[in-house]
Design an enzyme around this catalytic site. Structure first.
Site, PDB file in Angstrom:
ATOM      1  N   TRP A   1       2.320  -3.722  -4.816  1.00  0.00           N
ATOM      2  CA  TRP A   1       1.553  -4.956  -4.931  1.00  0.00           C
ATOM      3  C   TRP A   1       0.450  -5.103  -3.887  1.00  0.00           C
ATOM      4  CZ3 TRP A   1       2.302  -7.036  -0.208  1.00  0.00           C
ATOM      5  CH2 TRP A   1       3.535  -6.856   0.421  1.00  0.00           C
TER       6      TRP A   1
ATOM      7  N   LYS B   1       4.169   1.526 -14.429  1.00  0.00           N
ATOM      8  CA  LYS B   1       4.749   0.222 -14.149  1.00  0.00           C
ATOM      9  C   LYS B   1       4.070  -0.283 -12.887  1.00  0.00           C
ATOM     10  CE  LYS B   1       7.743  -1.386 -11.592  1.00  0.00           C
ATOM     11  NZ  LYS B   1       7.069  -2.683 -11.243  1.00  0.00           N
ATOM     12  N   ALA B   2       3.164  -1.217 -13.077  1.00  0.00           N
ATOM     13  CA  ALA B   2       2.470  -1.805 -11.936  1.00  0.00           C
ATOM     14  C   ALA B   2       3.283  -2.982 -11.397  1.00  0.00           C
ATOM     15  CB  ALA B   2       1.070  -2.253 -12.355  1.00  0.00           C
TER      16      ALA B   2
ATOM     17  N   SER C   1       8.402   1.501  -0.809  1.00  0.00           N
ATOM     18  CA  SER C   1       9.269   1.607   0.359  1.00  0.00           C
ATOM     19  C   SER C   1      10.054   2.915   0.358  1.00  0.00           C
ATOM     20  CB  SER C   1      10.243   0.425   0.397  1.00  0.00           C
ATOM     21  OG  SER C   1      11.236   0.560  -0.613  1.00  0.00           O
TER      22      SER C   1
ATOM     23  N   GLU D   1       4.830   8.572  -2.090  1.00  0.00           N
ATOM     24  CA  GLU D   1       4.044   8.070  -0.961  1.00  0.00           C
ATOM     25  C   GLU D   1       4.779   6.834  -0.471  1.00  0.00           C
ATOM     26  OE1 GLU D   1       2.111   5.665   1.113  1.00  0.00           O
ATOM     27  OE2 GLU D   1       0.681   5.420  -0.542  1.00  0.00           O
ATOM     28  N   LEU D   2       5.476   6.978   0.667  1.00  0.00           N
ATOM     29  CA  LEU D   2       6.445   5.977   1.097  1.00  0.00           C
ATOM     30  C   LEU D   2       5.982   5.268   2.372  1.00  0.00           C
ATOM     31  CD1 LEU D   2       9.658   8.070   0.339  1.00  0.00           C
ATOM     32  CD2 LEU D   2       8.373   6.549  -1.181  1.00  0.00           C
TER      33      LEU D   2
ATOM     34  N   CYS E   1       0.547   0.496   4.233  1.00  0.00           N
ATOM     35  CA  CYS E   1       1.498   1.483   4.743  1.00  0.00           C
ATOM     36  C   CYS E   1       0.921   2.289   5.894  1.00  0.00           C
ATOM     37  CB  CYS E   1       1.957   2.406   3.620  1.00  0.00           C
ATOM     38  SG  CYS E   1       0.609   3.213   2.735  1.00  0.00           S
TER      39      CYS E   1
ATOM     40  N   GLU F   1       9.328  -0.912   9.755  1.00  0.00           N
ATOM     41  CA  GLU F   1       7.939  -1.226   9.437  1.00  0.00           C
ATOM     42  C   GLU F   1       7.807  -2.713   9.123  1.00  0.00           C
ATOM     43  OE1 GLU F   1       4.502   0.247   6.261  1.00  0.00           O
ATOM     44  OE2 GLU F   1       6.622   0.516   5.784  1.00  0.00           O
TER      45      GLU F   1
END
Length: 476
Positions: A147, A171-172, A225, A246-247, A280, A377
């Site tokens: 988001w 899936k956005a 996440s 990509e976390l 991130c 984080e």
């Protein structure tokens, strides 16, 4: 200014019997109702993606590139409409939203070029034999976008997949659906064959749990996440499905004693508060040489506290609200924990105002290693500033987390730069700038920050398979 919210499946827009509200985080008012996909919608999307892949994988790279470039042009033409939509649903300042739309267009433009550079190679072979390597699209991709960047994150996933010849079920994010809807509209207007791009929303666990095990799905591309990424990777591994992850990150910033202190502190404070820290790659843990620590901290705190916070639609606003209400108690808890363990709260630390999900720009100083924020984080407008005695100390502190997405440094010493290139454990290291990636550069993490790369010449690798062909001119 806000689009009608629907699913996009097999080239058609559809509603559902169940829906959910989309909330403006600056006003807490409802913007619209978002349809939630049922299992039948997912089955339809899967069937459409299989058919779309048969068409798109056989479409020439030049034609695929032309479509991506048409979409990029449409996004640029519709920049203002799209930017206003995402400011309404996300809260980020309008000028930042405008830049995000352009960044999304740039992803399509870069990958349009890469679509025509998926080169194979010929390997020297004995007489009467030919060895060749072919790169081919992997198949149907199930992609999940977060988001925090409603346009650029879906764009990055779609661009890589379609440039490679794959079809996509995206899936956005349910909190910020407008960006992906605008992208799907652009592809519809550009004449993309039905089923090549499908867009769904709904229960994330249900959608991922149903789609990932399906045999036609050959790649799971996810940004989000680390905890969710691990879960999806485990689910994919049970079916031998490839992943592109990509976390999360917890980006360190090493500030050496030779740098321009005022410039580094000012840049750090401005960038930390961009997108309300919901990035991130956001610079978060500042390790500052003790000789310049007081000067750096004073300048940073003064600039952070002066950040103009408000509704992203208002002129001059530098930082909007948090994107959703659940982030407020998370950030408050991290600040309270740090202070209870001995950290100094230099500015901020609490919710701002009575309406909207606004949070004060926050700076914590001299934070002990035992504080949760040193390992977790924050994903919000909170910066940690700690003194270090040496570069050895700074590098050790930078690497003392399980994350390794982005890292930053301010220095002009070549020997310091060489050491950090070799020793700082991140996938993206930036020196004297707090920019982490561009469309033409590879982006991704190490350790618990993910697997694979997006962008650059490496950006299509995960979306393709490698096939070796051995051709003998005679039967042996």
């Amino acid at each position: 200014m806000y689009p009608e919210l629907k699913l996009f499946i097999a080239g058609e827009w559809r509603s559902c019997s169940r829906d959910m509200p989309v909330i403006n985080p600056a006003t807490e008012k409802e913007l619209g109702r978002l349809p939630c996909a049922a299992q039948q919608d997912l089955d339809d999307a899967l069937d459409a993606a299989v058919k779309g892949f048969r068409i798109w994988s056989r479409t020439s790279p030049r034609d695929r590139a032309d479509t991506l470039l048409q979409v990029a042009a449409l996004l640029r033409d519709r920049q203002e409409e799209i930017a206003r939509s995402i400011t309404l649903e996300h809260g980020k300042p309008l000028q930042q939203a405008r830049l995000e739309v352009i960044r999304g267009a740039e992803f399509f433009e870069w990958d349009a070029g890469e679509a025509m550079r998926t080169y194979g190679r010929v390997i020297p072979a004995p007489a009467g034999h030919k060895f060749a390597v072919h790169h081919q699209p992997i198949g149907v991709v199930t992609a999940f976008s977060p988001w925090n960047f409603p346009v650029s994150q879906p764009a990055r996933k779609i661009a890589g997949a379609l440039a490679s010849g794959c079809s996509v079920i995206l899936k956005a994010a349910e909190e910020t659906p407008a960006g992906a809807i605008h992208i799907a509209r652009a592809f519809e207007d550009a004449g993309l064959p039905p089923g090549v791009l499908n867009l769904v929303f709904g229960d994330p666990a249900m959608i991922s749990g149903y789609l990932i095990p399906q045999p036609p799905v050959r790649l799971v591309a996810f940004t989000g996440s680390t905890a969710v990424g691990r879960h999806l990777t485990t689910l994919a591994s049970e079916h031998m499905t490839s992943v592109l992850m990509e976390l999360g990150g917890h980006a360190p910033v090493i500030v050496c004693e030779d740098t321009d202190v005022t410039a580094a502190a000012t840049s750090g404070a401005v960038r930390k508060m961009r997108n309300a820290g919901q990035v991130c790659t956001s610079p978060t843990r500042f390790f500052v040489h003790e000789d310049i620590f007081d000067n750096f901290t004073d300048t940073f705190v003064t600039r952070a506290a002066a950040t103009l916070v408000g509704n992203g639609m208002d002129d001059g606003v530098e930082m909007g609200p948090l994107a959703n209400e659940r982030r407020v108690p998370v950030l408050t808890g991290l600040v309270e924990d740090a202070c209870a363990k001995g950290a100094e709260l230099a500015t901020g630390g609490a919710r701002l105002g009575d309406a909207g999900y606004f949070f004060q720009p926050t700076v914590l100083v001299n934070v002990p290693d035992t504080a949760r924020i040193m390992q977790e984080e924050p994903f919000g407008p909170i910066a940690v500033i700690n003194p270090v005695a040496s570069l050895d100390d700074a590098i050790s502190q930078a690497n003392a987390v399980p994350y390794g997405l982005a890292g930053y440094a301010f220095t002009n010493r070549a020997d310091y730069i060489d050491r950090m290139i070799d020793e700082v454990e991140v996938g993206n290291l930036s020196i004297n700038t707090l920019e982490a990636s561009m469309p033409e550069t590879p982006f991704g993490g190490v350790k618990s920050s993910g697997y694979g790369r997006e962008g650059g010449s490496e950006g299509l690798d995960n979306y393709m398979t490698v096939k070796h062909v051995w051709h003998a001119s005679k039967i042996a």
